[in-house]
Design a protein around this motif. Sequence first.
Motif, PDB file in Angstrom:
ATOM      1  N   ILE A  40       0.870  -1.175   0.000  1.00  0.00           N
ATOM      2  CA  ILE A  40       0.000   0.000   0.000  1.00  0.00           C
ATOM      3  C   ILE A  40       0.909   1.227   0.000  1.00  0.00           C
ATOM      4  CG2 ILE A  40      -1.898   1.204   1.140  1.00  0.00           C
ATOM      5  CD1 ILE A  40      -2.531  -1.461   2.559  1.00  0.00           C
ATOM      6  N   ASN A  41       0.831   2.013  -1.063  1.00  0.00           N
ATOM      7  CA  ASN A  41       1.829   3.052  -1.319  1.00  0.00           C
ATOM      8  C   ASN A  41       1.234   4.453  -1.122  1.00  0.00           C
ATOM      9  OD1 ASN A  41       4.390   3.985  -2.168  1.00  0.00           O
ATOM     10  ND2 ASN A  41       3.630   4.271  -4.255  1.00  0.00           N
ATOM     11  N   ARG A  42       0.684   4.680   0.063  1.00  0.00           N
ATOM     12  CA  ARG A  42       0.094   5.997   0.373  1.00  0.00           C
ATOM     13  C   ARG A  42       0.666   6.485   1.701  1.00  0.00           C
ATOM     14  NH1 ARG A  42      -5.818   6.418   0.655  1.00  0.00           N
ATOM     15  NH2 ARG A  42      -5.547   8.438  -0.345  1.00  0.00           N
ATOM     16  N   ALA A  45       3.879   1.138   2.716  1.00  0.00           N
ATOM     17  CA  ALA A  45       5.077   1.899   2.391  1.00  0.00           C
ATOM     18  C   ALA A  45       5.581   2.642   3.625  1.00  0.00           C
ATOM     19  CB  ALA A  45       4.776   2.885   1.273  1.00  0.00           C
ATOM     20  N   GLY A  46       6.898   2.849   3.684  1.00  0.00           N
ATOM     21  CA  GLY A  46       7.476   3.592   4.798  1.00  0.00           C
ATOM     22  C   GLY A  46       7.553   2.785   6.070  1.00  0.00           C
ATOM     23  N   ASP A  47       7.700   3.483   7.189  1.00  0.00           N
ATOM     24  CA  ASP A  47       7.816   2.787   8.477  1.00  0.00           C
ATOM     25  C   ASP A  47       6.884   3.338   9.539  1.00  0.00           C
ATOM     26  OD1 ASP A  47       8.972   5.211   9.005  1.00  0.00           O
ATOM     27  OD2 ASP A  47      10.973   4.425   9.423  1.00  0.00           O
ATOM     28  N   LYS A  48       5.929   4.183   9.139  1.00  0.00           N
ATOM     29  CA  LYS A  48       5.005   4.765  10.112  1.00  0.00           C
ATOM     30  C   LYS A  48       3.726   3.953  10.263  1.00  0.00           C
ATOM     31  CE  LYS A  48       7.289   8.571  11.192  1.00  0.00           C
ATOM     32  NZ  LYS A  48       8.649   8.160  10.799  1.00  0.00           N
ATOM     33  N   ALA A  49       3.204   3.428   9.149  1.00  0.00           N
ATOM     34  CA  ALA A  49       1.913   2.734   9.199  1.00  0.00           C
ATOM     35  C   ALA A  49       1.885   1.542   8.250  1.00  0.00           C
ATOM     36  CB  ALA A  49       0.779   3.698   8.841  1.00  0.00           C
TER      37      ALA A  49
END
Length: 260
Positions: free
Chosen positions: A18-20, A56-60
Amino acid sequence: MSEPVLIERRGAVQWIIINREERRNALNEEVVRTIDRGIAEAVSGNEVRAIVITGAGDKAFCAGADLAKNTKGFAFAVDFARPKHYIVDLFKRLQECTLPVIARVNGHVMAGGFGLLCACDLAVAADDIRIGTTEAKIGVTPMMILPYMMRVLPARRLQEMCITGEPFTAHEALAWGVVNYVVPRAELDAKLDWLLARILDKSPTAIRLGKQAFNAMRDMSLREALEYAQVMVPVMSSTEDAKEGMAAFQEKRPARFTGN
């Protein structure tokens, strides 16, 4: 503009990302339907042996439904001419998926994102994440994801989550059976690779039939499950993978599974 969901083939594993990141990987109709298509694509051939879902990322990992009013597919909008919700289509796809689906829980998991986590077969989580069903804070209850949460969480823990809307920790999720493994963030991918390695060398046919039986028996009475099992045993043992597995065991060699 970047794609809201990335679908990547990495060897025998289909990655669905999921890339948002700017929306904390929130769900809308486009995201959900793309995840659905990614799963259908993976199942349609013989090349994919497992599916990984992550954010995506490391927050969610996923913050649940996108609550922005200007977002297509706003969370609680309903087309009464088409009463079946797109999230139901995705959950049914996951229920029927014959490949192992692993959640790589890279960040916080809230609301509908928790339903997505519960719908996966296995989960590996970073130890600093938080998980919760926060719907009570905005005046609703997690209705759409409740069926899956009820299959995973102890009843009193689930009631507490739904009533209070307060999050819990990764280690609590581990203790309650929500995730399989919790590791320091720096070790998340190594643990995921370790788990995938334990899957990819096994019989695709055994996993496929095993998932089908698991989901079917879970909805049956004990008597019905036993009747189903005795019918499935000869079906399972007649597959090429079962014959190869028995031959490899007797010949003391690694099995060469084909998924047939």
